[in-house]
Enzyme design. Structure first.
Site, PDB file in Angstrom:
ATOM      1  CG  ASP A   1      29.748  35.927  43.081  1.00  0.00           C
ATOM      2  OD1 ASP A   1      30.713  35.424  42.137  1.00  0.00           O
ATOM      3  OD2 ASP A   1      28.840  36.357  42.555  1.00  0.00           O
ATOM      4  CB  SER A   2      34.037  31.534  41.884  1.00  0.00           C
ATOM      5  OG  SER A   2      35.061  32.212  42.540  1.00  0.00           O
TER       6      SER A   2
ATOM      7  CG  ASP B   1      32.646  38.772  43.184  1.00  0.00           C
ATOM      8  OD1 ASP B   1      33.154  39.918  42.812  1.00  0.00           O
ATOM      9  OD2 ASP B   1      32.757  37.518  42.727  1.00  0.00           O
TER      10      ASP B   1
ATOM     11  CE  LYS C   1      34.746  40.012  40.402  1.00  0.00           C
ATOM     12  NZ  LYS C   1      33.642  39.360  39.974  1.00  0.00           N
TER      13      LYS C   1
ATOM     14  CD  GLU D   1      28.486  38.686  38.404  1.00  0.00           C
ATOM     15  OE1 GLU D   1      27.404  38.343  37.811  1.00  0.00           O
ATOM     16  OE2 GLU D   1      29.100  37.853  38.765  1.00  0.00           O
TER      17      GLU D   1
ATOM     18  CD  GLU E   1      33.694  34.824  34.027  1.00  0.00           C
ATOM     19  OE1 GLU E   1      33.606  35.584  34.963  1.00  0.00           O
ATOM     20  OE2 GLU E   1      33.279  33.554  34.101  1.00  0.00           O
TER      21      GLU E   1
END
Ligand code: KIV
Length: 275
Positions: A44-45, A83, A113, A115, A182
């Site tokens: 999602d970057s 993501d 993925k 978070e 991260e």
């Protein structure tokens, strides 16, 4: 050979390092795939590097599906991880399963993925139980940037380090097949890597992780709005691109592009008949 969740575990078991890079489109995915990278992350970057947002909060399911499907078409061998964007899984287990399913069905993800650690264990369990492989993302989780109060290294105090280890063990227990760490101190990432059976993929987490991931625009020197300490620029592609764009402008303005070899021909007599 097509990389799978099993490839990740085999690499950890053999002590072989895993490689992951982001991609958000077909042609980049093809290049990354052909370079032999094990896994492509449709992060999602993309909110930052593709869409120009200042964070990842506004990224939508539609964004992830649109870019994920393009990447999946370009990735023959690499495992494509997509993501789950902010608020597509936090509110309920139902949301998590339905949206992870969409990323797999419509985005053609090989894995998703999410978070967060202990606070989203029910989601990780349910998504895994639905047959959708899960990568967990711990440490600096950019979707929680407002809660963190900035992009800061995580797990530095004893309490925070213990919580991070506990989170990592919990997501493994819940079914995650890999953990992205991260912005975590290298020694803490090494302990977590040692304590987990599943592979860790580090970004700003030192070289003792089982693998590494970087955002491709960062490692190619294409995105310079901010350059975190953990980024190594393997090339200065941004400068090369800018120079090429400038050369293009110069040649078009001077009339030297397109040249003969870029031009289609027609018989003169056809043209004469037009007058
Ligand atoms: O969105 C992303 O690119 C990521 C990486 C930074 C791990 O989550």
């Amino acid at each position: 050979m097509k990389k799978t969740v099993a490839t990740f575990q085999e690499a950890k078991d053999r002590g072989e390092k895993l490689t992951m890079l982001t991609a958000y489109d077909y042609s980049t995915a093809k290049l990354v795939d052909e370079a032999g990278v094990d896994s492509i992350l449709v992060g999602d970057s993309l909110g930052n590097v593709i869409l120009g947002y200042e964070d990842t909060i506004s990224v939508t399911m539609e964004d992830m599906i649109h870019h994920g499907a393009a990447v999946a078409r370009g990735a023959k061998n690499a495992l494509v991880v997509i993501d789950m964007p902010f608020l597509s899984y936090q509110a309920s287990v139902y949301d998590a399963v339905v949206n992870a399913g969409r990323l797999m069905k419509e985005g053609r993800a090989g894995a998703v993925k999410l978070e967060g650690g202990e606070r989203i264990l029910p989601q990780i369990k349910a998504v895994t139980a639905a047959g959708i492989p899960v990568v967990s993302h711990l440490g600096l989780t950019p979707q929680s940037i407002n809660a963190f109060g900035g992009y800061k290294v995580q797990g530095k105090s004893e309490k925070a380090a213990k919580q991070l280890l506990q989170d990592a063990l919990a997501v493994q227990e819940a079914g995650a097949f890999a953990v992205v760490l991260e912005c975590v101190p290298a020694k803490l990432a090494a302990v977590i890597t040692d304590r987990l059976d599943i592979p860790t993929i580090g970004i700003g987490a030192g070289n003792q992780c089982d693998g590494q991931v970087l955002v491709y625009q960062d490692m190619l020197g294409m995105f310079t709005d901010y350059v975190p300490r953990f980024v190594k620029q393997f090339a200065r592609t941004g400068d090369m691109m800018k120079q090429a764009f400038m050369d293009y402008v110069k040649e078009v303005k001077a009339g030297t592009f397109p040249a003969e070899e870029h031009t289609y021909q027609i018989e003169d007599e056809v043209i004469e008949k037009l007058y």
